[in-house]
Write an enzyme that holds these catalytic residues in place. Structure first.
Site, PDB file in Angstrom:
ATOM      1  N   MET A   1     114.136  33.651 -58.069  1.00 34.11           N
ATOM      2  CA  MET A   1     112.885  32.642 -58.413  1.00 34.11           C
ATOM      3  C   MET A   1     113.061  31.924 -59.267  1.00 34.11           C
ATOM      4  O   MET A   1     112.064  31.888 -60.261  1.00 34.11           O
ATOM      5  CB  MET A   1     111.513  33.486 -58.086  1.00 34.11           C
ATOM      6  CG  MET A   1     111.474  34.039 -56.903  1.00 34.11           C
ATOM      7  SD  MET A   1     111.822  33.241 -55.378  1.00 34.11           S
ATOM      8  CE  MET A   1     110.153  32.616 -55.225  1.00 34.11           C
TER       9      MET A   1
ATOM     10  N   ILE B   1     114.227  27.803 -61.291  1.00 39.42           N
ATOM     11  CA  ILE B   1     114.757  26.559 -61.097  1.00 39.42           C
ATOM     12  C   ILE B   1     116.051  26.493 -61.910  1.00 39.42           C
ATOM     13  O   ILE B   1     115.957  26.744 -63.282  1.00 39.42           O
ATOM     14  CB  ILE B   1     113.845  25.331 -61.504  1.00 39.42           C
ATOM     15  CG1 ILE B   1     112.585  25.571 -60.357  1.00 39.42           C
ATOM     16  CG2 ILE B   1     114.382  24.061 -61.525  1.00 39.42           C
ATOM     17  CD1 ILE B   1     111.626  24.626 -60.604  1.00 39.42           C
TER      18      ILE B   1
ATOM     19  N   ASN C   1     122.413  29.861 -51.459  1.00 34.77           N
ATOM     20  CA  ASN C   1     121.126  30.358 -51.533  1.00 34.77           C
ATOM     21  C   ASN C   1     120.609  30.803 -50.086  1.00 34.77           C
ATOM     22  O   ASN C   1     121.206  29.672 -49.326  1.00 34.77           O
ATOM     23  CB  ASN C   1     120.449  29.242 -52.118  1.00 34.77           C
ATOM     24  CG  ASN C   1     118.616  29.451 -52.522  1.00 34.77           C
ATOM     25  OD1 ASN C   1     118.399  30.703 -52.785  1.00 34.77           O
ATOM     26  ND2 ASN C   1     117.891  28.660 -52.133  1.00 34.77           N
TER      27      ASN C   1
ATOM     28  N   HIS D   1     116.947  30.143 -47.956  1.00 35.71           N
ATOM     29  CA  HIS D   1     115.511  29.499 -48.056  1.00 35.71           C
ATOM     30  C   HIS D   1     114.810  29.930 -46.808  1.00 35.71           C
ATOM     31  O   HIS D   1     115.293  29.426 -45.750  1.00 35.71           O
ATOM     32  CB  HIS D   1     115.751  28.272 -48.443  1.00 35.71           C
ATOM     33  CG  HIS D   1     114.367  27.393 -48.618  1.00 35.71           C
ATOM     34  ND1 HIS D   1     113.673  27.821 -49.576  1.00 35.71           N
ATOM     35  CD2 HIS D   1     113.657  26.723 -47.900  1.00 35.71           C
ATOM     36  CE1 HIS D   1     112.449  26.961 -49.651  1.00 35.71           C
ATOM     37  NE2 HIS D   1     112.269  26.589 -48.564  1.00 35.71           N
TER      38      HIS D   1
ATOM     39  N   SER E   1     117.612  28.970 -43.623  1.00 32.64           N
ATOM     40  CA  SER E   1     118.778  28.243 -43.947  1.00 32.64           C
ATOM     41  C   SER E   1     119.364  28.863 -44.879  1.00 32.64           C
ATOM     42  O   SER E   1     118.864  29.496 -46.047  1.00 32.64           O
ATOM     43  CB  SER E   1     118.362  26.928 -44.382  1.00 32.64           C
ATOM     44  OG  SER E   1     117.512  26.225 -43.527  1.00 32.64           O
TER      45      SER E   1
ATOM     46  N   THR F   1     123.304  22.814 -55.197  1.00 35.07           N
ATOM     47  CA  THR F   1     123.239  21.810 -55.962  1.00 35.07           C
ATOM     48  C   THR F   1     122.130  21.657 -56.876  1.00 35.07           C
ATOM     49  O   THR F   1     121.090  22.435 -56.932  1.00 35.07           O
ATOM     50  CB  THR F   1     123.282  20.626 -55.212  1.00 35.07           C
ATOM     51  OG1 THR F   1     122.237  20.212 -54.112  1.00 35.07           O
ATOM     52  CG2 THR F   1     124.505  20.716 -53.853  1.00 35.07           C
TER      53      THR F   1
ATOM     54  N   GLU G   1     119.724  19.512 -56.897  1.00 34.39           N
ATOM     55  CA  GLU G   1     118.604  19.381 -56.103  1.00 34.39           C
ATOM     56  C   GLU G   1     117.820  20.612 -55.717  1.00 34.39           C
ATOM     57  O   GLU G   1     118.694  21.314 -54.725  1.00 34.39           O
ATOM     58  CB  GLU G   1     118.565  18.336 -55.054  1.00 34.39           C
ATOM     59  CG  GLU G   1     117.376  17.801 -54.490  1.00 34.39           C
ATOM     60  CD  GLU G   1     117.413  17.212 -53.120  1.00 34.39           C
ATOM     61  OE1 GLU G   1     116.450  16.899 -52.367  1.00 34.39           O
ATOM     62  OE2 GLU G   1     118.806  16.725 -53.002  1.00 34.39           O
TER      63      GLU G   1
ATOM     64  N   ASP H   1     116.509  23.385 -53.428  1.00 37.02           N
ATOM     65  CA  ASP H   1     116.522  23.655 -51.945  1.00 37.02           C
ATOM     66  C   ASP H   1     117.036  22.459 -51.317  1.00 37.02           C
ATOM     67  O   ASP H   1     116.789  22.274 -50.123  1.00 37.02           O
ATOM     68  CB  ASP H   1     115.222  24.042 -51.407  1.00 37.02           C
ATOM     69  CG  ASP H   1     114.612  25.238 -52.029  1.00 37.02           C
ATOM     70  OD1 ASP H   1     115.362  26.114 -52.497  1.00 37.02           O
ATOM     71  OD2 ASP H   1     113.426  25.290 -52.214  1.00 37.02           O
TER      72      ASP H   1
HETATM   73  C1  GRF Z   1     113.513  35.574 -48.957  1.00 36.52           C
HETATM   74  O1  GRF Z   1     112.359  35.125 -48.070  1.00 36.52           O
HETATM   75  C2  GRF Z   1     114.201  34.619 -49.341  1.00 36.52           C
HETATM   76  O2  GRF Z   1     114.465  33.607 -48.512  1.00 36.52           O
HETATM   77  C3  GRF Z   1     113.492  33.813 -50.517  1.00 36.52           C
HETATM   78  O3  GRF Z   1     113.096  34.866 -51.351  1.00 36.52           O
HETATM   79  C4  GRF Z   1     112.534  35.944 -50.378  1.00 36.52           C
HETATM   80  C5  GRF Z   1     113.297  37.076 -51.065  1.00 36.52           C
HETATM   81  O4  GRF Z   1     113.319  38.247 -50.447  1.00 36.52           O
HETATM   82  N1  GRF Z   1     114.410  32.997 -51.240  1.00 36.52           N
HETATM   83  P1  GRF Z   1     114.097  39.542 -50.733  1.00 36.52           P
HETATM   84  O5  GRF Z   1     113.904  39.778 -52.239  1.00 36.52           O
HETATM   85  O6  GRF Z   1     115.490  39.444 -50.563  1.00 36.52           O
HETATM   86  O7  GRF Z   1     113.397  40.806 -50.145  1.00 36.52           O
END
Ligand code: GRF
Length: 228
Positions: free
Chosen positions: A101, A103, A118, A120, A147, A152, A154, A156
């Site tokens: 989490m 940027i 990644n 998302h 997805s 990149t 940008e 997501d």
């Molecule tokens: C998932 O929903 C993922 O798509 C998002 O953050 C969440 C992470 O879940 N980017 P975890 O830590 O893998 O349980």
């Protein structure tokens, strides 16, 4: 591509995973790797938060862990540089963001261009950013999903590699919907990593190719029956 030799002297793609929390996607990769369906080496797991469950999952699996705590850096650039140094010490072929989490700076994303994925929880390009499940429900969409995309500069916004769709049910709340999306995440992320490791999935000139065929903006569609 840098590879290491496994005990059976098969070359293995070196995969490093970045997390911030629970790490259930990391667990899906660990499980697939252990069951023999994901022929990669998980070389390290790095978290930007200390003490998170994902680090315990990695330790239980015997994977080296590192913490690069973003709160100890006074700006994004310094954090990304420290993170990059820590990552590169493991010489990974692929960096996998799994619930990471943060940027990322443009410099950082350029450094891993074509070798960073990644996941998302939305059907990109819809619903970039946070709170995707709530936003899908508010909009009254009939369909949601997940997805996997190449990273990149940008947020997501990199080209989509794989997508799985999830119907929105009449009695869904954000929690229930998130759980069903997460189930799909755990299916498609190991698959994406496997296909990258096999050289089937690539990003070239900003486009994603699967088995040398260019993919459209929704990437490779994963139906409910596909499995690793
Ligand atoms: C998932 O929903 C993922 O798509 C998002 O953050 C969440 C992470 O879940 N980017 P975890 O830590 O893998 O349980």
């Amino acid at each position: 591509m840098t590879v290491t030799q496994s005990a059976s002297s098969q070359p293995r793609t070196r995969v490093l995973v970045l997390i911030s929390g629970n790490g259930s996607n990391l667990q899906a990769l660990i499980d697939a790797q252990r069951s023999g369906t994901l022929p990669v080496e998980l070389v390290a797991v790095i978290s930007n938060r200390p003490g998170v469950k994902g680090l315990q999952r990695a330790e239980s699996a015997g994977i080296p862990t590192e913490v690069v705590d973003h709160t100890l850096f006074d700006n994004r650039d310094n954090f990304d540089q420290a993170l990059q140094q820590t990552i590169d010490a493991y010489a990974p072929d692929l960096v996998v963001l799994a619930g990471f989490m943060r940027i990322l700076t443009e410099r950082f994303t350029h450094h891993y261009h074509g070798r960073m994925l990644n996941i998302h929880p939305s059907l990109l390009p819809k619903y970039q950013g946070l709170n995707t499940h709530e936003r899908v429900l508010q909009a009254g969409d009939a369909e949601h999903g997940v997805s996997v995309h190449f990273v990149t500069a940008e947020l997501d916004g990199g080209p989509v590699a794989l997508q799985a769709r999830v119907p929105v049910l009449p009695d869904d709340d954000a929690n229930r919907l998130a759980q069903r999306v997460l189930q799909q995440e755990h299916r498609i992320y190991p698959l994406a990593v496997k296909w990258f490791a096999q050289g089937r999935l690539r990003m070239v000139d900003g486009r994603v190719f699967m088995d040398s065929e260019p993919l459209g903006p929704s990437g490779y569609p994963i139906d409910n029956h596909a499995s690793i």
